[in-house]
Design a protein around this motif. Structure first.
Motif, PDB file in Angstrom:
ATOM      1  N   ILE A   1      39.598  54.782  47.824  1.00  0.00           N
ATOM      2  CA  ILE A   1      39.773  53.005  48.179  1.00  0.00           C
ATOM      3  C   ILE A   1      40.337  52.585  47.282  1.00  0.00           C
ATOM      4  CG2 ILE A   1      38.188  51.463  47.984  1.00  0.00           C
ATOM      5  CD1 ILE A   1      37.390  53.129  50.297  1.00  0.00           C
ATOM      6  N   ASP A   2      41.286  51.528  47.969  1.00  0.00           N
ATOM      7  CA  ASP A   2      42.219  50.603  47.284  1.00  0.00           C
ATOM      8  C   ASP A   2      41.705  49.435  47.046  1.00  0.00           C
ATOM      9  OD1 ASP A   2      44.330  49.083  46.336  1.00  0.00           O
ATOM     10  OD2 ASP A   2      45.847  49.760  47.889  1.00  0.00           O
ATOM     11  N   ILE A   3      41.291  49.239  45.810  1.00  0.00           N
ATOM     12  CA  ILE A   3      40.696  48.037  45.606  1.00  0.00           C
ATOM     13  C   ILE A   3      41.403  46.577  45.882  1.00  0.00           C
ATOM     14  CG2 ILE A   3      41.313  47.919  43.019  1.00  0.00           C
ATOM     15  CD1 ILE A   3      38.362  46.705  42.472  1.00  0.00           C
ATOM     16  N   VAL A   4      42.780  46.757  45.579  1.00  0.00           N
ATOM     17  CA  VAL A   4      43.530  45.707  45.766  1.00  0.00           C
ATOM     18  C   VAL A   4      43.599  45.489  47.558  1.00  0.00           C
ATOM     19  CG1 VAL A   4      46.134  44.720  46.018  1.00  0.00           C
ATOM     20  CG2 VAL A   4      45.079  46.185  44.032  1.00  0.00           C
ATOM     21  N   GLN A   5      43.652  46.419  48.315  1.00  0.00           N
ATOM     22  CA  GLN A   5      43.541  46.276  49.744  1.00  0.00           C
ATOM     23  C   GLN A   5      42.098  45.680  50.026  1.00  0.00           C
ATOM     24  OE1 GLN A   5      44.896  49.607  51.661  1.00  0.00           O
ATOM     25  NE2 GLN A   5      44.457  49.178  53.531  1.00  0.00           N
ATOM     26  N   VAL A   6      41.201  45.952  49.627  1.00  0.00           N
ATOM     27  CA  VAL A   6      39.942  45.580  49.879  1.00  0.00           C
ATOM     28  C   VAL A   6      39.861  44.009  49.642  1.00  0.00           C
ATOM     29  CG1 VAL A   6      37.334  45.553  49.348  1.00  0.00           C
ATOM     30  CG2 VAL A   6      38.846  47.862  49.798  1.00  0.00           C
ATOM     31  N   ILE A   7      40.133  43.959  48.371  1.00  0.00           N
ATOM     32  CA  ILE A   7      39.910  42.227  47.812  1.00  0.00           C
ATOM     33  C   ILE A   7      40.926  41.529  48.526  1.00  0.00           C
ATOM     34  CG2 ILE A   7      39.815  40.770  45.816  1.00  0.00           C
ATOM     35  CD1 ILE A   7      38.527  43.167  44.261  1.00  0.00           C
ATOM     36  N   GLY A   8      42.110  42.027  48.788  1.00  0.00           N
ATOM     37  CA  GLY A   8      43.061  41.297  49.387  1.00  0.00           C
ATOM     38  C   GLY A   8      42.902  40.941  50.926  1.00  0.00           C
TER      39      GLY A   8
ATOM     40  N   GLY B   1      51.411  41.268  35.841  1.00  0.00           N
ATOM     41  CA  GLY B   1      51.622  42.613  35.229  1.00  0.00           C
ATOM     42  C   GLY B   1      51.177  43.570  35.936  1.00  0.00           C
ATOM     43  N   ALA B   2      50.211  44.500  35.427  1.00  0.00           N
ATOM     44  CA  ALA B   2      50.081  45.629  35.923  1.00  0.00           C
ATOM     45  C   ALA B   2      48.936  45.484  36.925  1.00  0.00           C
ATOM     46  CB  ALA B   2      49.680  46.928  35.134  1.00  0.00           C
ATOM     47  N   GLY B   3      48.435  44.167  37.221  1.00  0.00           N
ATOM     48  CA  GLY B   3      47.251  44.012  37.985  1.00  0.00           C
ATOM     49  C   GLY B   3      47.490  43.016  38.911  1.00  0.00           C
ATOM     50  N   TYR B   4      46.355  42.232  39.618  1.00  0.00           N
ATOM     51  CA  TYR B   4      46.473  41.118  40.359  1.00  0.00           C
ATOM     52  C   TYR B   4      45.479  39.941  39.864  1.00  0.00           C
ATOM     53  CZ  TYR B   4      49.141  44.323  43.410  1.00  0.00           C
ATOM     54  OH  TYR B   4      50.177  45.152  43.824  1.00  0.00           O
TER      55      TYR B   4
ATOM     56  N   PRO C   1      44.167  47.852  39.565  1.00  0.00           N
ATOM     57  CA  PRO C   1      44.168  48.752  40.588  1.00  0.00           C
ATOM     58  C   PRO C   1      43.887  50.226  39.960  1.00  0.00           C
ATOM     59  CG  PRO C   1      46.243  47.739  40.151  1.00  0.00           C
ATOM     60  CD  PRO C   1      45.309  46.814  39.654  1.00  0.00           C
ATOM     61  N   ALA C   2      44.456  50.170  38.542  1.00  0.00           N
ATOM     62  CA  ALA C   2      44.332  51.548  37.798  1.00  0.00           C
ATOM     63  C   ALA C   2      43.129  52.125  37.688  1.00  0.00           C
ATOM     64  CB  ALA C   2      45.304  51.558  36.575  1.00  0.00           C
ATOM     65  N   LYS C   3      41.924  51.261  37.370  1.00  0.00           N
ATOM     66  CA  LYS C   3      40.753  51.549  37.017  1.00  0.00           C
ATOM     67  C   LYS C   3      39.701  51.297  38.311  1.00  0.00           C
ATOM     68  CE  LYS C   3      40.745  50.607  32.163  1.00  0.00           C
ATOM     69  NZ  LYS C   3      40.153  51.875  31.677  1.00  0.00           N
TER      70      LYS C   3
ATOM     71  N   TYR D   1      31.591  48.666  35.379  1.00  0.00           N
ATOM     72  CA  TYR D   1      31.564  47.381  34.952  1.00  0.00           C
ATOM     73  C   TYR D   1      32.934  47.146  33.989  1.00  0.00           C
ATOM     74  CZ  TYR D   1      30.854  42.737  32.848  1.00  0.00           C
ATOM     75  OH  TYR D   1      31.255  41.512  32.380  1.00  0.00           O
ATOM     76  N   ASP D   2      33.798  46.246  34.345  1.00  0.00           N
ATOM     77  CA  ASP D   2      34.850  46.009  33.505  1.00  0.00           C
ATOM     78  C   ASP D   2      34.741  44.744  32.465  1.00  0.00           C
ATOM     79  OD1 ASP D   2      37.207  45.495  32.215  1.00  0.00           O
ATOM     80  OD2 ASP D   2      38.524  45.893  33.912  1.00  0.00           O
ATOM     81  N   PRO D   3      34.314  44.675  31.279  1.00  0.00           N
ATOM     82  CA  PRO D   3      34.331  43.854  30.351  1.00  0.00           C
ATOM     83  C   PRO D   3      35.520  42.483  30.633  1.00  0.00           C
ATOM     84  CG  PRO D   3      34.915  45.359  29.216  1.00  0.00           C
ATOM     85  CD  PRO D   3      34.853  45.774  30.410  1.00  0.00           C
ATOM     86  N   GLY D   4      36.470  42.998  31.175  1.00  0.00           N
ATOM     87  CA  GLY D   4      37.606  42.005  31.223  1.00  0.00           C
ATOM     88  C   GLY D   4      38.484  41.474  30.229  1.00  0.00           C
ATOM     89  N   CYS D   5      38.115  42.643  29.024  1.00  0.00           N
ATOM     90  CA  CYS D   5      38.963  42.727  27.904  1.00  0.00           C
ATOM     91  C   CYS D   5      39.167  43.939  27.526  1.00  0.00           C
ATOM     92  CB  CYS D   5      38.350  41.872  26.655  1.00  0.00           C
ATOM     93  SG  CYS D   5      38.854  41.761  25.045  1.00  0.00           S
TER      94      CYS D   5
END
Length: 460
Positions: free
Chosen positions: A14-21, A30-33, A51-53, A131-135
């Motif tokens: 699953i490509d999370i960028v494609q889903v959320i996009g 940078g490396a994300g969106y 997207p990496a995680k 879960y990603d703590p965002g930091c």
């Protein structure tokens, strides 16, 4: 019957960028969106997608998780339907509606039992979402402590309080998973006031007044140092661990009980309180400080800067700056003040430092380099200059004498701490070789303390 779907395998495709996009506009950063978060009134892009995680996180409302979590929350649908939508958006192949979902190595049978068990808790924990703590500096610690997100629906009755919330596993002193704490990530003021946190109910394996969060991780470091940090919240404890203070625990939403006090006294003799800087935090500190001191513990009350809590400070300052702030705040007031005066004197009269003592004896300066920070010490230095130097000597000599006097004061305070620490280690050490080493150190510190005290008496 449809064949079961292996979620672990599907998630990797699953490509999370494609889903959320599909739902909102994302911009490369940078490396994300980044994009405007759809889960609160977002005027500036606060939603980050990694997207990496395969994870997303909002810095404002703290919504976060994987692609399935996003679709569940955005569509208001169940987990199975979210799986189908993600698979369809990423063209991974046809998945029928209401699929039978199979989590890897996870059996959720018996999770509807009324009485929680350690094994049942472990099985349920494996069904929680990432879960990603965002930091970035917090991610490893959150992963190590097993922090995850609760699904929005289809949760067994015993764990329904975790739905859509950030979930903190709570383990006992032996490391067994005995309960969960679930934090609301929304912005509804009524929920934040009444039900910000929801916890597992008291049971045969979970009693709040018997447990301190992170004790199983912190106990060894607490016993080694004789010190323990106590924070108000789970996130604050995790920030402290991430900053290198592994001797940190948190209250599980209750005041300290006699069991807690006994637990702490058995491992430490010094408590550093690091509660929230708001009114509630100050009131809690006002109750805990006398309680801890009455129990025979030394207490240092550390107050976060700017009305914040440790988690907020960590995220704003970064790991290294936050750790430096904690280390400085830990210094007892008397030692801190003498250190400031000594630092100010050395900077005020740098040419006289050698008159006071050798350069190798100069302690690390405790003041910032800006002049305003140490000129505030000048009135007190002038007073000490008149009291503790010889009037008949030249100014450079008198300046050196004052520097020497302040150094002796600083050294005396440090040695008193060293003596207390060695006495504590000696009382807790059973190994004969270790005890012999403690006795040698204790004797050396006492002799140095005697010499410093005698020198100060002669100067006083």
């Amino acid at each position: 019957m449809n064949n079961p779907i292996d979620i672990a395998s599907l998630r990797g495709r699953i490509d999370i960028v494609q889903v959320i996009g599909h739902y909102l506009h994302l911009q490369k950063q940078g490396a994300g969106y980044v994009g405007l978060c759809p889960f609160h009134e977002d005027k500036h892009p606060s939603l980050q997608v990694n997207p990496a995680k395969g994870l997303y996180h909002c810095f404002s409302c703290e919504a976060g998780g994987d692609a399935f979590t996003f679709v569940q929350k955005r569509e208001g649908c169940g987990f199975g339907e979210a799986v189908r939508i993600c698979a369809d958006l990423c063209h991974t192949g046809y998945i029928p509606r209401e699929p039978e979902v199979r989590q890897p190595e996870t059996k959720i049978k018996d999770l509807h039992d009324e009485a929680p068990t350690v094994s049942g808790n472990e099985r349920f924990w494996k069904t929680l979402l990432p879960y990603d703590p965002g930091c970035g500096e917090l991610r490893e610690t959150y992963e190590r402590f097993g922090v995850r997100m609760g699904a929005d629906t289809a949760t067994p009755a015993l764990y329904r309080f975790t739905e859509g919330r950030l979930v903190f596993p709570i383990r006992d002193g032996a490391g067994q998973l005995v309960a969960f704490a679930a934090r609301y990530l929304g912005t509804d003021p009524e929920v934040l006031k009444q039900r910000k946190y929801m916890n597992s109910k008291t049971s045969s394996i979970y009693k709040k007044d018997h447990l301190l969060y992170a004790w199983h991780e912190a106990e060894a470091a607490i016993r080694e140092s004789g010190q323990v940090f106590i924070t108000e919240g789970y996130k604050d404890a995790l920030a402290m661990h991430a900053a290198g203070f592994g001797r940190t625990v948190a209250l599980c939403g209750v005041n300290l009980s006699e069991v807690h006090l006994s637990l702490i006294r058995g491992a430490a003799d010094t408590v550093f309180l690091l509660l929230d800087a708001d009114r509630a935090g100050r009131e809690t500190a006002g109750k805990l400080v006398p309680l801890l001191r009455k129990s025979g513990l030394q207490v240092v009350n550390l107050v976060p800067e700017g009305g914040k809590d440790p988690d907020e400070m960590f995220r704003r300052m970064g790991r290294e700056a936050f750790a430096a702030w904690v280390r400085k705040a830990m210094i007892p007031p008397a030692r801190s003040r003498v250190g400031e005066l000594l630092s100010a004197a050395c900077r005020r009269w740098p040419e006289s430092v050698a008159e006071g003592y050798g350069p190798e004896e100069i302690p690390e300066m405790s003041l910032p380099e800006d002049r305003q920070s140490f000129t505030g010490c000048f009135p007190e230095l002038d007073k000490l200059y008149e009291q503790h130097t010889e009037l008949s000597h030249t100014e450079p000599v008198r300046q050196g004498e004052l520097i020497r006097y302040l150094h002796l004061c600083y050294r005396e305070i440090c040695l008193e701490t060293d003596v207390r620490n060695e006495c504590r280690r000696l009382a807790r050490t059973a190994d004969e070789d270790a005890r012999a080493a403690c006795i040698d150190s204790l004797q050396r510190y006492r002799l140095e303390l005697r010499d410093a005290s005698l020198a100060l008496h002669r100067r006083g």
